[in-house]
Design an enzyme around this catalytic site. Structure first.
Site, PDB file in Angstrom:
ATOM      1  N   SER A 244       0.812  -1.211   0.000  1.00 47.49           N
ATOM      2  CA  SER A 244       0.000   0.000   0.000  1.00 47.49           C
ATOM      3  C   SER A 244       0.842   1.256   0.000  1.00 47.49           C
ATOM      4  CB  SER A 244      -0.933   0.008   1.210  1.00 47.49           C
ATOM      5  OG  SER A 244      -0.211   0.376   2.357  1.00 47.49           O
ATOM      6  N   GLY A 245       0.145   2.379  -0.134  1.00 45.63           N
ATOM      7  CA  GLY A 245       0.799   3.682  -0.168  1.00 45.63           C
ATOM      8  C   GLY A 245       0.933   4.305   1.203  1.00 45.63           C
ATOM      9  N   ASP A 246       0.510   3.596   2.233  1.00 44.95           N
ATOM     10  CA  ASP A 246       0.674   4.137   3.591  1.00 44.95           C
ATOM     11  C   ASP A 246       0.936   2.952   4.529  1.00 44.95           C
ATOM     12  OD1 ASP A 246       0.591   5.861   5.868  1.00 44.95           O
ATOM     13  OD2 ASP A 246      -0.754   7.213   4.811  1.00 44.95           O
ATOM     14  N   ASP A 247       0.832   3.160   5.826  1.00 45.61           N
ATOM     15  CA  ASP A 247       1.178   2.091   6.768  1.00 45.61           C
ATOM     16  C   ASP A 247       0.369   0.814   6.479  1.00 45.61           C
ATOM     17  OD1 ASP A 247       2.819   3.986   8.088  1.00 45.61           O
ATOM     18  OD2 ASP A 247       1.088   4.706   9.225  1.00 45.61           O
TER      19      ASP A 247
END
Ligand code: NAG
Ligand code: NAG
Ligand code: NAG
Ligand code: NAG
Ligand code: NAG
Ligand code: NAG
Ligand code: NAG
Ligand code: NAG
Length: 459
Positions: A244-247
């Site tokens: 993903s693009g975050d945590d």
């Protein structure tokens, strides 16, 4: 009426549910242990990827909600592409996706009602005063299962990411699945892709199992966190693969003064057998919204590849709350900027009304049995001046460095604790304990670890 099979013909105008009790499997082969069962097409659903099914989902679930106190109900989503806006779940209910079923999130904003702001956040995350409902939304429920034989939910998030980046949103982007004020939630065996923002967000809830999810979004997509346990108690996350693009996982409990006021912690959380890829974010973040407190988190058997950091504590002045009794073991980390990271100056407040004197308490953070390869910095541990992060324990950690490692491998300020058998050698603020020593990990299991899955059978 037991055993009666009511079959609606295709030309039937009235919507109704088939009662498959004692009759066996539904036409597409699933049986999820509920007394009542229906198929989305019974309610006018069209799986052509173009027709909106928002009304069909609503009609189906409104109808099935009457069985909550009569053995519950399951809604089967058959093979096909089912475009829909936001819809709401009900209690004692299973949403089952066939392996070739794809739920597609509508890109038409009018298909997404606004819902109340979260009291522990005070403000919307993207736009302060409003929030779109999640694609699949549930509040004040008991016993909800969202599952499938690895069927897919595709949030079609790209237009939302574009509007977010361009600052064109009047309301906070929808999440993919948000469940509030609920008990006994199970979400398993699904593929989730391209959420407009966070993927799975249980909040103010308890007794939650999230298992066997494949979660994928472009690594450049904004705020596409995988799983965000938020002010939840007794929760298990296992066997998930997240890009993903975050945590990949972000453990939360409310934002600044609003989270402090509500005071609902996340506690008794198990995260195990997680594989994560997220080049600009953490494998597991604790915070940054941690103002209601985070306590008793057990993390084990974690693999991360090309991820910015392993576990990261994110907090700052004004956040209040606490992060304590965190236990992690057996982490394999490959290609990391930071193997260990704690951030005490994380900015971003809900509004200027935050209290800079509200300092977080960070205590009893235990990491052991870590192998990290191709690491740029072993650790960056920034406590807060006058608010030392204490009780840090790191044992049996072997870190090998990139070809061009940074000179200062352990950059520590305002932290206190011990290390044992750690290479490269830690900073002076984390002195080495003499003799054989392992950081603690609890032996007793949490109640959620023995709750059975409400599985479906399919043929
Ligand atoms: C779902 O329920 C919430 C809270 O009751 C409500 O605000 C929202 O409009 C409902 N959504 C739909 C699609 O009916
Ligand atoms: C849902 O539960 C919360 C917490 O118990 C309560 O404050 C709220 O009024 C409930 N909402 C509904 C619609 O019942
Ligand atoms: C589920 O589907 C995803 C995407 O196609 C795939 O990568 C994953 O291996 C599948 N999981 C299982 C258990 O079959
Ligand atoms: C946002 O709000 C402004 C002013 O209220 C309005 O002109 C605009 O159309 C809205 N944009 C969207 C995308 O709803
Ligand atoms: C150290 O950690 C590694 C990786 O988890 C593990 O294989 C090894 O057994 C551990 N060593 C000790 C002494 O616990
Ligand atoms: C090691 O990490 C660097 C980034 O720091 C990356 O460019 C390189 O591909 C990695 N090497 C291996 C063998 O994974
Ligand atoms: C070490 O961390 C401090 C913040 O605590 C930062 O200002 C400094 O630049 C870091 N030093 C290096 C060499 O990375
Ligand atoms: C979930 O998927 C796994 C892997 O395909 C399978 O072994 C398991 O039986 C499934 N579980 C349920 C409850 O459907």
């Amino acid at each position: 009426m037991l055993g009666l099979v009511l079959i609606l013909t295709e030309t039937s105008t009235a919507y109704g549910a088939r009662d498959f009790n004692k009759v066996g499997h539904t036409p597409c082969g699933a049986k999820c242990g509920r007394k009542h069962s229906a198929v989305l097409t019974d309610f006018g659903g069209v799986g052509d990827g173009k027709t909106s099914n928002t009304k069909a989902f609503k009609a189906a679930i409104d109808h099935l909600s009457q069985f909550a106190s009569d053995g519950g109900a399951e809604l089967i989503v058959p093979p096909g592409k089912w475009l829909t806006g936001s819809f709401n779940l009900t209690s004692h209910f299973t949403l089952f996706l066939h392996k070739d079923a794809v739920i597609l999130g509508s890109q038409d904003e009018s298909e997404w009602p606004l819902v109340a702001l979260l009291p522990s956040y005070g403000k919307g995350r993207d736009a302060p005063n409003a929030r779109f409902s999640s694609l699949i939304y549930g509040t004040n429920l008991t016993d909800v299962v969202i599952t499938g034989n690895n069927g897919t939910i595709d949030g079609q998030g790209a237009p939302w990411w574009t509007k977010f980046r361009a600052g064109q949103l009047n309301a906070t982007r929808p999440y993919m699945i948000e469940i509030l004020h609920s008990d006994q939630i199970q979400i398993f065996n699904l593929t989730l892709i391209n959420s407009p923002s966070w993927f799975v967000h249980p909040i103010y809830s308890s007794n939650i199992i999230v298992k066997g999810l494949t979660i994928v979004a472009p690594v450049t997509s904004p705020n596409t966190d995988g799983i965000d346990p938020d002010s939840c108690t007794n929760m298990l996350i296992e066997d998930c693969f997240i890009v993903s693009g975050d945590d990949c996982v972000a453990v939360k409990s409310g934002w600044g003064q609003y989270g402090i006021k509500l005071g609902k912690p996340t506690k008794q959380l198990v995260i195990r057998r997680l594989t994560c890829i997220s080049p600009d974010s953490a494998t597991i973040a604790l915070g940054s919204e941690m103002s209601g407190g985070i306590q008793d988190v057990r993390i084990e058997d974690i693999t991360a590849l090309s991820t910015q950091s392993g576990i990261r504590i994110k907090t700052g002045r004004g956040r209040g709350g606490y992060v304590k009794d965190i236990f992690a073991r057996r982490m394999t980390l490959k290609t990391m900027k930071y193997a260990f990271w704690m951030t005490g100056n994380y900015g971003s407040h809900p509004d200027p009304g935050f209290d800079p004197k509200a300092l977080p308490v960070i205590d009893r953070i235990n990491y052991r049995d870590v192998v990290a390869e191709n690491v740029t910095y072993s650790a960056r541990l920034d406590g807060i001046a006058g608010d030392t992060f204490k009780g840090i324990c790191i044992s049996n950690a072997t870190i090998t460095l990139t070809e061009t490692p940074k000179k200062l491998q352990w950059n520590c300020t305002n932290v206190e604790g011990v290390t044992s058998n750690v290479t490269p050698k830690a900073c002076d603020l984390l002195p080495e304990k003499q003799g054989k020593f392992d950081c603690p990990f609890p032996k007793a299991r949490l109640p959620i670890e023995s709750v059975p899955l409400k599985a479906c059978s399919f043929n």
